[in-house]
Design an enzyme around this catalytic site. Structure first.
Site: not given
Length: 264
Positions: A127, A146, A166-168, A208
């Protein structure tokens, strides 16, 4: 940095064309994981020069719980400028969630302090998690997190960290994210008496931007160079006690920087 370059190559060859919040357009894949052994060198991209000053100061800013860009501006870091309001405020972004997650009773939880405490007292816990994704606060954030959620893991005296992102933004953002969380892992290992293990990077929407494709191809044409080393001041034993001068990067010999526009 082969895992990073493999991701970039895969997205160029197999990515799906998608629209996005910024209106720029992307080539995207969903679900990708890379792993970096922190004993094998500091994972700072060598196929283009990365601005380590920005990476270090941003991480220190997060750890102080700060959400105003004043500290960053004072230290020559402009990576958050596009999202700040006229007073330099960003709302309850990363630093606020890491250090002051709001409780129902009006109090707050310092997730970083709790992680350090648990690593020292119960390192086998499953945890040891820090989350920046506070659904109740998303609408008040200048930019939703992100890199949203990370977990620490201890085995045989080695500390590893896994980040879910989550977003790269593969070309501009991901090299920063890798180096930042690798550095955080080194810092957490030092203050808890552990050795560095792996940094595991799990990506959701890995993309990209279409105005980064030529830059990505240029980067892939370059031969990777040996990874640098990162040395921390051994006298620092408090995760909140690190300062910029406590970090020494050695042997960094990157190819020249490659400029690309930021999608806002």
């Amino acid at each position: 940095m082969k895992p990073y370059l493999d991701l970039m190559r895969h997205v160029l060859e197999h990515g799906t064309r998608k629209d996005d919040r910024t209106g720029t357009g992307t080539l995207s894949v969903f679900g990708w994981q890379t792993r970096y052994d922190l004993a094998a060198g500091f994972p700072l991209v060598t196929t283009k020069k990365c601005h380590l000053r920005s990476i270090v100061h941003e991480l220190l800013w997060f750890l102080q719980g700060d959400t105003n860009i004043r500290y960053l501006k004072e230290n020559g870091v402009s990576i958050w400028d596009e999202w700040a309001d006229e007073n330099g405020d960003l709302g309850p972004v990363y630093g606020h969630q890491w250090r002051s997650w709001p409780k129902a009773d009006g109090g707050v939880i310092d997730q970083i302090a709790e992680a350090v405490k648990t690593l020292r007292t119960n390192p086998d816990s499953r945890r040891i998690i820090v989350s920046a994704w506070n659904v109740a606060d998303l609408d008040r954030m200048a930019l939703a997190p992100c890199h949203a959620f990370f977990q620490f893991y201890v085995a045989e005296g080695r500390l590893s960290c896994q980040l879910y992102q989550r977003s790269a933004d593969i070309f501009l953002g991901v090299p920063f994210n890798i180096a930042s969380y690798a550095l955080l892992t080194l810092m957490m290992a030092q203050v808890t008496g552990l050795k560095p293990g792996d940094f595991v990077h799990t990506l959701g929407d890995a993309h990209l931007y279409v105005n980064h494709l030529e830059q990505a191809r240029e980067q892939l044409s370059r031969e990777p160079r040996p990874l640098p080393t990162m040395t921390l001041n051994p006298d620092v034993t408090d995760i909140f006690g690190f300062r910029f001068e406590d970090f020494t990067l050695g042997g960094y010999d990157p190819h020249p920087a490659i400029k690309a526009p930021v999608a806002v």
